[in-house]
Design an enzyme around this catalytic site. Structure first.
Site: not given
Length: 420
Positions: A144, A191
């Site tokens: 991420d 995400g």
């Protein structure tokens, strides 16, 4: 004083390069046999420590440890387990210290993201409080790219490369069929709160008008009507529309476009379903034929197309953790610092864990285009170097060859079992 042993473990969602960090830790420790005894790896992260399930990495050959550098996933097993506060569950900390004391463990290397940094900090604080101080050092890892105080997070560069390449190749497929068939393609990527992965898909574009035409980021509130109109404009102008959407895409009020009512062990809502949700919106509004794909585990396990930069950084932070521990450092996260130069370069640094734990780094607005559907030149300048270089694993009969560990377990010294 007898040499202290080290504990290494992997936590959270794994990456294509987390094992490179493991190789860095183990190889660096082996080079300092006069100061560090054995490296014990926790079977399935911190759970391995709690249940006294320790893998003796000294039983693995040098060639096997070296092969970890090109092996994806978590070689020792990972977990999503977050230690509670000391007041909430003292038994967990007492158990950890009992296990560490029994196995003469004085170094704690935890390889993971923000929640793992929190675990590492708690181990450092409580071990000192309980009279058996552990040198706890956090090794950064997360696809991420949302860890603070580090220019980037090992694991991100490779997933960014995979998403950029996949976007480019899928877009070529859609373009070839757009005249008579598919008009819209949607790729859903990871995400939760930060759109770094989706943003990296923009690296597929080489000139104005190239796909992806629309990138949806958690940092930019989703506006349904504006999105539908933009899709129509793209199809009208280009003949097709390629969309890359973060799983955490959300409305202005924070409501997710798609998500499960279920939560993982870290307490995070399980995400997924953005792509079919968007496809349904588009179909209802315009009737376009569409296809969508879910990158899911493929994006974070694609070692065959890993970024060489990412591999080198992952290995380096693992080695650095050991070197910093031997210098007396503790309660820190190893960081990557970008050099201020025209040519991309980086060095190793460090950050205090109390400032890292449970903090997320999101995409800065200066990296996001004015309309919110793309990235700026500044964003591209940040992202582009992180996917540079190829580091292919060895192949045999057309298939990558990865490390296979013996995973010889250390004999237990505590008779009392522990349930997590």
């Amino acid at each position: 004083m007898a040499k202290m042993n080290a504990f290494y473990a992997q936590s959270g969602g794994v990456t294509a390069v987390i094992n490179a960090s493991a190789a860095g830790v183990i190889e660096a420790a082996r080079e300092h046999k006069d100061k560090i005894g054995k490296v014990y790896a926790g079977l399935n992260g911190i759970v391995g420590a709690l249940q006294e399930e320790l893998i003796d990495t000294s039983k693995e050959s040098a060639s096997t440890i070296a092969a970890l550098r090109h092996t994806p996933s978590g070689a020792f097993g990972s977990c999503r387990y977050k230690l509670k506060g000391f007041d909430e569950n003292q038994a967990e900390y007492q158990r950890l210290i009992e296990v560490f004391r029994a196995h003469n463990i004085g170094y704690f290397f935890y390889n993971g993201g923000g929640d793992s940094a929190d675990t590492c900090l708690k181990v450092a604080q409580m071990s000192h409080h309980m009279g058996f101080p552990i040198q706890a050092i956090h090794i950064p890892k997360t696809v991420d790219n949302d860890l603070p105080f580090t220019d980037c997070s090992p694991g991100f560069g490779s997933v960014a490369k995979y998403v950029a390449v996949s976007t480019k190749e899928a877009s070529m497929d859609v373009a070839s069929m757009a005249r008579s068939s598919t008009k819209v393609f949607i790729l859903e990527v990871m995400g939760r709160h930060a759109g770094w992965i989706a943003a990296a898909s923009a690296l597929a574009a080489e000139q104005a008008g190239d796909p992806p035409h629309i990138i949806l980021l958690p940092e930019v509130p989703f506006e349904r009507e504006r999105f539908i109109a933009e899709v129509e404009r793209c199809v009208s102008e280009h003949g097709y529309c390629v969309i890359v959407a973060s799983e955490g895409t959300q409305y202005k009020d924070g409501a997710l476009l798609a998500g499960s009512i279920h939560k993982d062990a870290f307490g995070h809502q399980q995400l997924g379903g953005v792509a079919p949700t968007l496809a349904s919106m588009i179909k209802k509004a315009h009737g376009y034929k569409y296809h969508w794909a879910l990158a899911d585990y493929l994006q974070r396990s694609a070692r065959h197309i890993a970024s060489k930069t990412d591999v080198e950084q992952a290995y380096a932070v693992g080695r650095a953790a050991v070197e910093k521990a031997l210098k007396g450092k503790h309660s820190i996260m190893v960081t990557i610092e970008r050099k201020e130069s025209a040519r991309y370069g980086w060095t190793i640094g460090e950050a205090p864990l109390e400032k890292v734990a449970n903090v997320e780094k999101k995409m800065p607005r200066s990296f996001i285009s004015k309309d919110g559907y793309g990235i700026t030149a500044k964003g591209r300048a940040y992202l582009a170097p992180l996917i540079e270089g190829e580091d292919y694993p060895p192949y045999k009969h057309g298939i990558p060859q990865y490390a296979r560990l013996k995973k010889v377990m250390v004999a237990k010294k505590i008779n009392t079992p522990f349930t997590v």
